[in-house]
Scaffold this motif. Structure first.
Motif, PDB file in Angstrom:
ATOM      1  N   UNK A   1      10.368   9.192  -6.714  1.00  0.00           N
ATOM      2  CA  UNK A   1      10.072   8.930  -5.447  1.00  0.00           C
ATOM      3  C   UNK A   1      10.769   7.334  -5.151  1.00  0.00           C
ATOM      4  N   UNK A   2      10.762   7.020  -3.636  1.00  0.00           N
ATOM      5  CA  UNK A   2      11.078   5.715  -3.319  1.00  0.00           C
ATOM      6  C   UNK A   2      10.306   5.378  -1.987  1.00  0.00           C
ATOM      7  N   UNK A   3       9.882   4.218  -1.756  1.00  0.00           N
ATOM      8  CA  UNK A   3       9.489   3.700  -0.604  1.00  0.00           C
ATOM      9  C   UNK A   3      10.274   2.495  -0.075  1.00  0.00           C
ATOM     10  N   UNK A   4      10.450   2.497   1.217  1.00  0.00           N
ATOM     11  CA  UNK A   4      11.216   1.236   1.868  1.00  0.00           C
ATOM     12  C   UNK A   4      10.464   1.178   3.052  1.00  0.00           C
ATOM     13  N   UNK A   5      11.253   0.407   4.004  1.00  0.00           N
ATOM     14  CA  UNK A   5      10.490  -0.046   5.647  1.00  0.00           C
ATOM     15  C   UNK A   5       9.843   1.091   5.895  1.00  0.00           C
ATOM     16  N   UNK A   6      10.662   2.139   6.417  1.00  0.00           N
ATOM     17  CA  UNK A   6      10.215   3.185   7.386  1.00  0.00           C
ATOM     18  C   UNK A   6      10.111   4.476   6.764  1.00  0.00           C
TER      19      UNK A   6
ATOM     20  N   UNK B   1       0.958  -1.215   0.015  1.00  0.00           N
ATOM     21  CA  UNK B   1      -0.018  -0.086   0.029  1.00  0.00           C
ATOM     22  C   UNK B   1       0.809   1.280   0.040  1.00  0.00           C
ATOM     23  N   UNK B   2       1.786   1.410   1.031  1.00  0.00           N
ATOM     24  CA  UNK B   2       2.794   2.804   0.930  1.00  0.00           C
ATOM     25  C   UNK B   2       3.203   2.826  -0.371  1.00  0.00           C
ATOM     26  N   UNK B   3       3.771   1.719  -0.999  1.00  0.00           N
ATOM     27  CA  UNK B   3       4.530   1.855  -2.374  1.00  0.00           C
ATOM     28  C   UNK B   3       3.402   2.479  -3.437  1.00  0.00           C
ATOM     29  N   UNK B   4       2.259   1.827  -3.527  1.00  0.00           N
ATOM     30  CA  UNK B   4       1.217   2.090  -4.481  1.00  0.00           C
ATOM     31  C   UNK B   4       0.793   3.808  -4.093  1.00  0.00           C
ATOM     32  N   UNK B   5       0.802   4.222  -2.878  1.00  0.00           N
ATOM     33  CA  UNK B   5       0.318   5.457  -2.518  1.00  0.00           C
ATOM     34  C   UNK B   5       1.523   6.403  -3.131  1.00  0.00           C
ATOM     35  N   UNK B   6       2.611   6.033  -2.865  1.00  0.00           N
ATOM     36  CA  UNK B   6       3.716   6.885  -3.544  1.00  0.00           C
ATOM     37  C   UNK B   6       3.540   7.027  -4.909  1.00  0.00           C
TER      38      UNK B   6
ATOM     39  N   UNK C   1       6.976  -7.171   2.096  1.00  0.00           N
ATOM     40  CA  UNK C   1       7.859  -6.632   1.032  1.00  0.00           C
ATOM     41  C   UNK C   1       7.494  -5.144   0.529  1.00  0.00           C
ATOM     42  N   UNK C   2       8.329  -4.530   0.337  1.00  0.00           N
ATOM     43  CA  UNK C   2       7.749  -3.053  -0.129  1.00  0.00           C
ATOM     44  C   UNK C   2       6.905  -3.167  -1.502  1.00  0.00           C
ATOM     45  N   UNK C   3       6.964  -3.892  -2.329  1.00  0.00           N
ATOM     46  CA  UNK C   3       6.184  -3.925  -3.367  1.00  0.00           C
ATOM     47  C   UNK C   3       4.890  -4.767  -3.155  1.00  0.00           C
TER      48      UNK C   3
END
Length: 987
Positions: free
Chosen positions: A175-180, A92-97, A252-254
């Motif tokens: 942009x990029x997304x990771x754990x935190x 979700x966080x990655x898709x939001x990005x 996982x991030x993805x």
């Protein structure tokens, strides 16, 4: 803190020990108020000059000045990543990005009130789709989502955010997304700061999930790219072993495929509303700006955001690992292994200890692994690296086997090196040397705006006290060898996770069906009211600056008449010296072989290991490298140590001693490197197939010495070749301070006798005519990747302006025609681009190139879409004007400085250009119209005949569908690279 490994940089330890008295440096934190009455903190003796503001709503603002160029690296960081994804909505966080680029209720819409009705309907349909268990009903709901999405796209305007950042002259928009964390990036011209702040404040004020299902397909393509990446699979398996309970290993991030197939727009809105709040965000700026006006502007915009009470979830704790955990993954790439030890997280004493252990184990030059495994060629390659996160960290060791070596043998060799660390089998000077290495690596990092901004991102995400980060390396210096070995004995036990990456079929691959998305409307001819108003705001013009190479590059000579070109370094005491020979592998194929061999031999005075240590103690690195037309003997490090470093380099150059055993291992290493390279799809496409598409059978890539030829070479011949290089024509480039001292060191150490020799005649490789060919290589992968290549006219300087503008408008960037059509409208690829590529050498041909990476079941649609674009350039006047403005602003903000002055002039001279041609390009682009661009397209691109290079899984690919592009020729990988299998080589 991320470790940056350089081969070179530590202080001269003897001088440090005998000439300097250790003094305690103060890192006191001071709170002040600026002219706006806003409070900020600074840290005494902070080399970055950070001002850290905390606004009333909790927003952190990191500001650091650097006026080397009129640009600002901007980051907007959110302290939330995949760790906080709901368990039923991973990814979700990655898709939001991705969705934060789609605009707001003001950006990206032609009529928000009408569009909103459709978006609400789509959201409700997704909730029904998620809850529905019946496959047929689920498919019917998706078709309805597709239908309503098409209706909604009548009111959406694609890529308005990207158009606005492009109009600023921004680069690196991503942009990029990771754990935190989720971090949004732009590098902008300094004069566009006010417009950027307004745009970003609007962007993060509202979330609108428009063009949702097409972007979801792009995320699926990204998911597929991950399935084709064996390194990522090994990494994920390692994390799963280290963190069987914590999201670090379990989310996982993805995200999971089933969650991506069943998204919830409601969940995404909830996540945004919870975490994208000012007291959980930071604005980070590094570059050319004034403090007070900048923070005033940020406070007037981002400062209006409402603070919200926020509690991050408490995540699962891990129990102690008491015995080795074994994982394995499979894929087509070469075998490798990782061994990872879980540590405490960032801001702990363990972080300091592991950081120091890591550098002693591997610093790229004189570490335990460097000397005992890599230099002795006991493995193909090995290394280690630490990672520190909020809750935990880990120290991972990696290795790749030699020919005939098992992964377990590599594992035992790695564990044996860890035992040497635990037993203190490293020299006493190493701790001080590696800390100084880190310190000067950090000095280079802090010169770079993007690298420094990354450091601030880490400080925010990991809630670091900046004063403690500034003094971090001083704390490392206080650690004794005894303390370190005591820690290592306790930390590195049988508490590791070992992950085997084996060659073989991955049976966990997820195949994704082509959902048959109806292409949505892009509405290029429309603009939101926000965009119209945004474009009316004028910024103070930024004037371009050009380089007068004749005055910027100064010249002198050594006592023996060698020309020394130099550029002064007015920033620090580091230097870079290059002895340049205008001959390379095209002149003599053995040059590359000899340069690589020098890495593994010593002299009559020093063993290879002793040489590495001597260079490391001096804080100096050396290299010998070859290109097709150049050979470089380089030296860099601390200016004060240049004379001794050059003396040591010249000693190696004059007294290198052949070692038959080292050479045999070196040939084995080359053989194994070739075998490993055959398993890498990127190497197959971008090297193998691209060279074949350009040159056919007679390519420089295929013109190699076979293993039996390498085995037959006497290493004495290679040593003689290296020594004889000194007798050829040469020139020198120096970047640093005190040119007189550098020349004096050359006069003393770089002895040249007699008249210098001319270079051997270079072999020429003829580029073939393109067209009517499809070159295909079978590879076990999920995606299919295609490259279109057409040979164009010979290089002409006057084409550079038009091609630069064309690439911006048509082929590259998030707001380009190709990206919009292939990804945004039709959802046919995660990555797609096209370019008019200028030659790097006068007289060589330019090339037209286009690339698509897509699912095999979308291939035919993707090819049709790309070829339609390459034969009929869409004309969008507004988009052209935006691309033109963006190109001019990028040129105006560009500065060529430091050693780049020399290297950029080298590239221009190779093209037959003797001045800074950016001035001519800038003036030409200013006068160009879309009709001019259309003329350029029709003359240079339309109707070109392509060679098409394809890599994909033959089982999934309808190869016949490519026949309309030309005659299909399947190329075996060994044939592509002209490798003779070792079993066929005479022993």
């Amino acid at each position: 803190m991320k470790k940056i490994k350089l081969l070179c940089i530590s202080f001269l330890l003897v001088a440090a020990a005998s000439c300097k008295t250790e003094t305690k440096t103060s890192y006191e934190v001071t709170s002040k108020k600026d002219a706006n009455g806003l409070s900020y903190e600074t840290v005494k003796n902070d080399p970055t000059g950070l001002r850290l503001y905390t606004l009333e709503n909790g927003l952190k603002v990191y500001l650091s000045q650097n006026s080397d160029e009129p640009k600002i690296q901007t980051y907007i960081a959110v302290r939330a990543g995949s760790n906080y994804d709901p368990k039923e909505s991973t990814g979700l966080a990655h898709y939001l990005e991705h969705m934060v680029f789609k605009g707001t209720h003001k950006i990206g819409t032609a009529d928000w009130e009408k569009e909103k009705v459709f978006l609400d309907t789509i959201s409700n349909l997704y909730e029904q789709h998620r809850a529905e268990k019946d496959a047929d009903k689920k498919l019917a709901l998706y078709k309805e989502i597709d239908r309503v999405s098409l209706e909604a796209s009548n009111y959406s305007i694609a890529n308005e955010y990207d158009k606005m950042t492009a109009s600023l002259g921004a680069t690196g928009t991503n942009a990029y997304t990771w754990f935190e964390q989720t971090v949004y990036t732009n590098k902008i011209p300094a004069n566009e700061l006010d417009k950027w702040v307004d745009l970003e404040a609007e962007r993060f004020g509202t979330l609108v999930l428009r063009l949702f299902h097409t972007e979801l397909e792009a995320v699926f393509e990204e998911f597929n790219r991950g399935q084709d990446n064996d390194f990522r699979k090994r990494y994920a398996a390692m994390l799963d072993g280290l963190f069987p309970n914590h999201p670090y290993g379990q989310q996982t991030t993805i995200g999971k495929a089933e969650h991506l197939k069943n998204p919830s727009m409601v969940d995404i809105h909830n996540y945004f509303n919870k975490y994208y709040v000012p007291n959980n965000m930071a604005v980070i700026l590094v570059g050319d700006f004034e403090f007070e006006p900048t923070i005033k502007k940020i406070n007037a915009t981002f400062g209006k955001f409402d603070r919200k009470e926020l509690t991050h979830p408490t995540l699962a704790k891990e129990t102690k690992i008491t015995a080795p955990i074994v994982n394995e993954v499979f894929g087509p790439t070469s075998e490798s292994i990782s061994i990872a030890f879980r540590s405490e997280g960032i801001n702990t004493e363990e972080e300091k200890m592991v950081t120091l252990c890591d550098m002693i184990m591997s610093n790229g030059n004189a570490g335990i692994i460097d000397l005992n495994l890599n230099q002795k060629q006991l493995v193909q390659r090995a290394g280690c690296s630490p990672t520190f996160l909020n809750d935990y960290g880990y120290h991972s060791f990696t290795g790749s086997p030699k020919t005939g070596q098992t992964l377990d043998e590599v594992k035992e060799l790695l564990l044996a090196q860890i035992e040497k660390l635990k037993n203190g089998e490293f020299e006493d000077w190493m701790i001080e040397a590696v800390v100084n290495d880190l310190k000067l690596s950090q000095t280079k990092e802090y010169e770079n705006n993007s690298a420094l901004a990354d450091t601030y991102v880490n400080a925010f995400i990991y809630q670091q006290d900046w004063s403690k980060r500034v003094q971090f390396l001083d704390d490392l210096k206080k650690i004794s060898k005894e303390q370190l070995t005591v820690f290592a004995k306790k930390f590195y036990q049988d508490n590791y996770v070992v992950t085997y990456k084996r060659k073989g079929e991955d049976k966990n691959i997820v195949k994704v069906a082509n959902p048959g998305i109806t292409p949505v409307h892009l509405n290029r001819d429309k603009s939101s009211a926000y965009l119209t108003a945004f474009n009316k705001v004028e910024s103070k013009p930024l004037q371009p600056k050009y380089v007068d190479y004749k005055t910027a590059i100064k010249e002198t000579k050594t006592a023996n008449g060698i020309k020394v070109s130099y550029v002064l370094n007015d920033k620090n005491d580091l230097f870079d010296m290059n002895i340049i020979f205008d001959m390379g592998s095209d002149n003599d194929k053995k040059l590359t072989l000899a340069a690589g061999y020098l890495e593994y031999i010593g002299t009559d005075k020093y063993t290879n290991e002793a040489l590495k240590k001597e260079f490391y103690k001096l804080g100096i690195s050396y290299y010998v490298s070859t290109a097709n037309d150049k050979t470089y003997v380089g030296l860099n490090g601390l200016k004060e140590n240049l004379p001794k470093g050059l003396e040591l380099l010249e000693h190696l150059w004059d007294n290198a001693k052949a070692d038959k055993d080292a050479y045999n291992k070196y040939v084995e290493k080359i053989y194994k490197g070739r075998q490993d390279g055959k398993t890498q799809k990127g190497n197959i496409l971008w090297n193998g197939l691209m060279n074949y598409g350009k040159y056919g059978e007679n390519s420089p890539l295929r013109d190699i010495m076979q293993i039996d030829e390498l085995k037959a070479i006497d290493p004495e011949e290679l040593v003689a070749l290296v020594k004889d290089m000194k007798n050829y024509k040469q020139r020198i480039f120096y970047y640093g301070k005190d040119v007189e001292a550098a020349v004096a060191a050359l006069n003393t150490n770089h002895k040249i006798y007699g008249e210098l020799k001319e270079y051997p005649v270079a072999k020429e490789y003829k580029e073939t005519e393109t067209g009517g060919n499809v070159f295909f290589t079978d590879y076990d992968m999920v995606q299919t990747e295609l490259m279109f290549l057409a040979k164009g006219a010979p290089f002409k300087p006057e084409n550079m302006a038009a091609s630069t503008l064309f690439n911006t408008y048509f082929g590259s960037g998030l707001s380009s025609i190709v990206f919009q059509e292939i990804r945004e409208s039709k959802s046919l690829a995660y990555s797609a681009f096209a370019a008019y590529s200028n030659a790097s050498k006068k007289g060589d041909a330019n090339y037209v190139m286009a690339y698509v990476g897509t699912q095999a079941n979308k291939l035919e649609q993707a090819v049709d879409a790309m070829m339609e674009l390459m034969n009929d350039m869409p004309e969008a006047e507004k988009q052209f004007n935006a691309a033109k403005e963006a190109t001019l602003k990028k040129l105006a903000a560009q500065r060529i400085t430091k050693s780049n002055i020399f290297w950029s002039y080298e590239r221009l001279q190779k093209l037959g250009i003797d001045n800074d041609n950016r001035e001519a390009m800038y003036n030409a682009i200013k006068e160009m119209t879309i009709d001019d661009l259309k003329t350029f397209f029709n003359k240079n691109i339309k109707g070109e005949s392509y060679n098409v290079m394809v890599i994909g899984n033959k089982k999934d690919l309808n190869v016949e569908s490519l026949q309309k592009l030309g005659k299909i020729k399947e190329l075996d990988i060994d044939y592509l690279f002209n490798y003779v299998d070792k079993k066929d080589v005479k022993q």
